[in-house]
Write an enzyme that holds these catalytic residues in place. Structure first.
Site, mmCIF file in Angstrom:
data_model
loop_
_atom_site.group_PDB
_atom_site.id
_atom_site.type_symbol
_atom_site.label_atom_id
_atom_site.label_comp_id
_atom_site.label_asym_id
_atom_site.label_seq_id
_atom_site.Cartn_x
_atom_site.Cartn_y
_atom_site.Cartn_z
ATOM 1 N N ASN A 208 0.753 -1.127 -0.113
ATOM 2 C CA ASN A 208 -0.117 0.046 0.078
ATOM 3 C C ASN A 208 1.007 1.216 -0.003
ATOM 4 O O ASN A 208 2.082 1.132 0.487
ATOM 5 C CB ASN A 208 -0.780 0.058 1.155
ATOM 6 C CG ASN A 208 -1.880 -0.903 1.066
ATOM 7 O OD1 ASN A 208 -2.552 -1.461 0.047
ATOM 8 N ND2 ASN A 208 -2.282 -1.524 2.333
ATOM 9 N N ASP A 276 -4.166 -6.258 1.963
ATOM 10 C CA ASP A 276 -5.229 -6.975 2.253
ATOM 11 C C ASP A 276 -5.015 -8.650 1.925
ATOM 12 O O ASP A 276 -5.272 -9.536 2.391
ATOM 13 C CB ASP A 276 -6.263 -6.643 1.575
ATOM 14 C CG ASP A 276 -6.933 -5.326 2.315
ATOM 15 O OD1 ASP A 276 -7.156 -5.215 3.465
ATOM 16 O OD2 ASP A 276 -7.210 -4.393 1.467
ATOM 17 N N LYS A 286 13.395 -14.955 -9.363
ATOM 18 C CA LYS A 286 12.899 -13.832 -10.279
ATOM 19 C C LYS A 286 11.958 -14.399 -11.113
ATOM 20 O O LYS A 286 12.544 -15.186 -12.025
ATOM 21 C CB LYS A 286 13.826 -12.624 -10.505
ATOM 22 C CG LYS A 286 13.350 -11.642 -11.363
ATOM 23 C CD LYS A 286 14.435 -10.703 -12.029
ATOM 24 C CE LYS A 286 13.778 -9.605 -12.787
ATOM 25 N NZ LYS A 286 14.615 -8.811 -13.272
ATOM 26 N N ASP A 304 -6.348 -10.297 9.472
ATOM 27 C CA ASP A 304 -6.900 -9.212 10.011
ATOM 28 C C ASP A 304 -6.428 -8.972 11.419
ATOM 29 O O ASP A 304 -7.141 -9.136 12.415
ATOM 30 C CB ASP A 304 -8.475 -9.303 10.049
ATOM 31 C CG ASP A 304 -9.096 -7.800 9.937
ATOM 32 O OD1 ASP A 304 -8.628 -6.791 10.846
ATOM 33 O OD2 ASP A 304 -10.290 -7.664 9.401
ATOM 34 N N ILE A 305 -5.485 -7.888 11.438
ATOM 35 C CA ILE A 305 -4.716 -7.873 12.818
ATOM 36 C C ILE A 305 -5.759 -7.130 13.551
ATOM 37 O O ILE A 305 -5.994 -7.144 15.005
ATOM 38 C CB ILE A 305 -3.545 -7.138 12.577
ATOM 39 C CG1 ILE A 305 -2.616 -7.968 11.805
ATOM 40 C CG2 ILE A 305 -2.971 -6.842 13.927
ATOM 41 C CD1 ILE A 305 -1.186 -7.081 11.161
ATOM 42 N N LYS A 337 -16.700 0.018 9.423
ATOM 43 C CA LYS A 337 -15.647 -0.577 9.661
ATOM 44 C C LYS A 337 -15.399 -0.859 11.052
ATOM 45 O O LYS A 337 -15.117 -1.939 11.319
ATOM 46 C CB LYS A 337 -14.430 0.213 8.704
ATOM 47 C CG LYS A 337 -13.033 -0.443 9.139
ATOM 48 C CD LYS A 337 -12.018 0.156 8.600
ATOM 49 C CE LYS A 337 -10.758 -0.689 8.742
ATOM 50 N NZ LYS A 337 -9.524 0.048 7.939
ATOM 51 N N LYS A 341 -15.045 -4.363 12.344
ATOM 52 C CA LYS A 341 -13.760 -4.955 13.187
ATOM 53 C C LYS A 341 -13.919 -5.100 14.800
ATOM 54 O O LYS A 341 -12.962 -5.566 15.428
ATOM 55 C CB LYS A 341 -12.669 -3.929 12.847
ATOM 56 C CG LYS A 341 -12.559 -3.583 11.514
ATOM 57 C CD LYS A 341 -11.868 -4.539 10.699
ATOM 58 C CE LYS A 341 -11.299 -4.311 9.481
ATOM 59 N NZ LYS A 341 -10.530 -5.328 8.819
#
Length: 397
Positions: A208, A276, A286, A304-305, A337, A341
């Site tokens: 990200n 994700d 490679k 999903d921490i 969310k 969560k």
């Protein structure tokens, strides 16, 4: 603030040692108790008599002093202080600290202590810039060693650049900050920050867009309020703050393990931009472009921490704060969310390209709690961090 505080001052060997005499005077003016330790090299620049006269205390010099060591004096010295200050901290002394060596009184005290350590580096500019010194500095910062300076300027050797020891009043200010009795003193806060990198092969990865600037600012703001901070960070653009316990990771699974190892905590702030998905068929070598077309990548979901910590039955932090980086319907999506969560708060921010927030110096956030949404004005990330740290302090103090 320094009245009756006990400072163990280690004076290393360098021309800047003369500043340590003024530092002792400044500390004692503020009511601090200064116990001096003079290294063998330090004796070449200042005398034990002058140090002792200014400190009003015995100067400790030798590891194998029969009188002092009859009751394990070096252990007692290392534990009795409120803070250990090394000024000047030479390249040699910092190298010993980074390597965990203990072959004289100063290095033994630094290895045996359970108290915070503040170092004021002083050395030739080429020594400061040498890769070995920079590696040692990185190690010390990861270990939670506090650092003040060095400053830039003319040196006794005739060269110019970074390497001058900070002035005594600058060091006093850092000592004040290190001993601050903030509202979060005695509280342990976990902060995650930066991106995670999920390998595709040894040279490519999925990630990200995150600089880690906001998470770093939050850790620094919590530290300023007196918290003990464990900082779990991915490969960020900004360095971790000094004075925190830093755990560096690469992948989401590594971050999950580091978070579990850092608990229990009074509060946890999950500012990291965790990927994700990860590639389940990542290559060991490679992946080459060839005539067979595009590589076929298979994805698996990352742990999903935030949800996992929020759902803990035992050892859950008293306050769990998540982040929601959204591009559309920011408050609505972030509110959903928070419920999904199971965390206590969500810090929502609009990271659509037009805002310039992702990777920028400012942030515009909405704090979403069980009581509703509170939108803050756009401001610098340090200001956002200070405001959030204050809210956390009010919630858990």
């Amino acid at each position: 603030m320094l009245a009756s505080k006990h400072i163990l001052l280690i004076i290393g060997g360098g021309i800047a040692a003369f500043k340590s005499l003024d530092l002792i005077r400044r500390l004692r003016e503020r009511g601090a108790i200064v116990t001096p330790v003079l290294t063998q090299a330090g004796e070449e620049f200042v005398t034990p008599l002058s140090v002792s006269a200014l400190a009003g205390q015995k100067v400790f010099q030798h590891l194998f002093d029969l009188n002092d060591e009859s009751e394990m004096g070096h252990i007692e010295l290392s534990r009795a202080a409120d803070l250990i200050v090394v000024a000047p901290a030479t390249a040699d002394l910092m190298a010993k600290m980074a390597a965990g060596l203990a072959n004289d009184l100063a290095s033994t005290l630094l290895l045996a202590t359970d108290k915070r350590v503040l170092v004021a580096p002083a050395m030739n500019v080429r020594m400061w810039e040498h890769p070995a010194t920079q590696r040692n500095i990185a190690t010390l910062e990861r270990d939670g060693i506090l650092m003040v300076g060095p400053n830039e300027g003319d040196m006794a050797c005739g060269e110019y650049g970074p390497g001058r020891m900070s002035e005594p009043l600058e060091i006093v200010a850092e000592i004040d900050a290190a001993l601050a009795e903030g509202p979060l003193k005695g509280k342990h806060v976990l902060v995650t920050s930066g991106p995670t990198h999920e390998p595709i092969d040894p040279v490519r990865y999925i990630a990200n867009r995150s600089s880690g600037a906001q998470g770093t600012a939050i850790a620094r703001a919590l530290l300023a309020l007196g918290a003990e901070v464990t900082f779990v960070t991915g490969p960020a653009d900004v360095p971790p703050p000094m004075g925190v316990k830093t755990v560096e990771i690469q992948t989401a699974s590594e971050m999950e393990a580091a978070v579990a190892a850092a608990l229990p905590a009074d509060a946890a702030v999950f500012a990291a931009a965790v990927a994700d998905w990860h590639v389940t068929n990542a290559g060991d070598s490679k992946i080459k472009k060839d005539t067979d077309g595009l590589p076929q990548l298979t994805f698996g979901e990352n742990p999903d921490i935030l949800a996992g910590v929020s759902a803990m039955k035992k050892g859950r932090p008293g306050l769990v704060v998540g982040f929601a980086a959204e591009t559309d319907d920011v408050i609505e999506n972030a509110t959903k969310k928070r419920i999904r969560k199971g965390c206590d708060w969500i810090v929502a921010n609009d990271v659509s390209p037009a805002t310039g927030i992702m990777g920028g110096s400012e942030n515009a956030v909405t704090l979403i709690t069980g009581q509703g949404a509170e939108t803050w004005p756009r401001m610098g990330k340090d200001a956002v961090a200070a405001a959030l740290a204050k809210k956390i302090s009010e919630a858990i103090s």
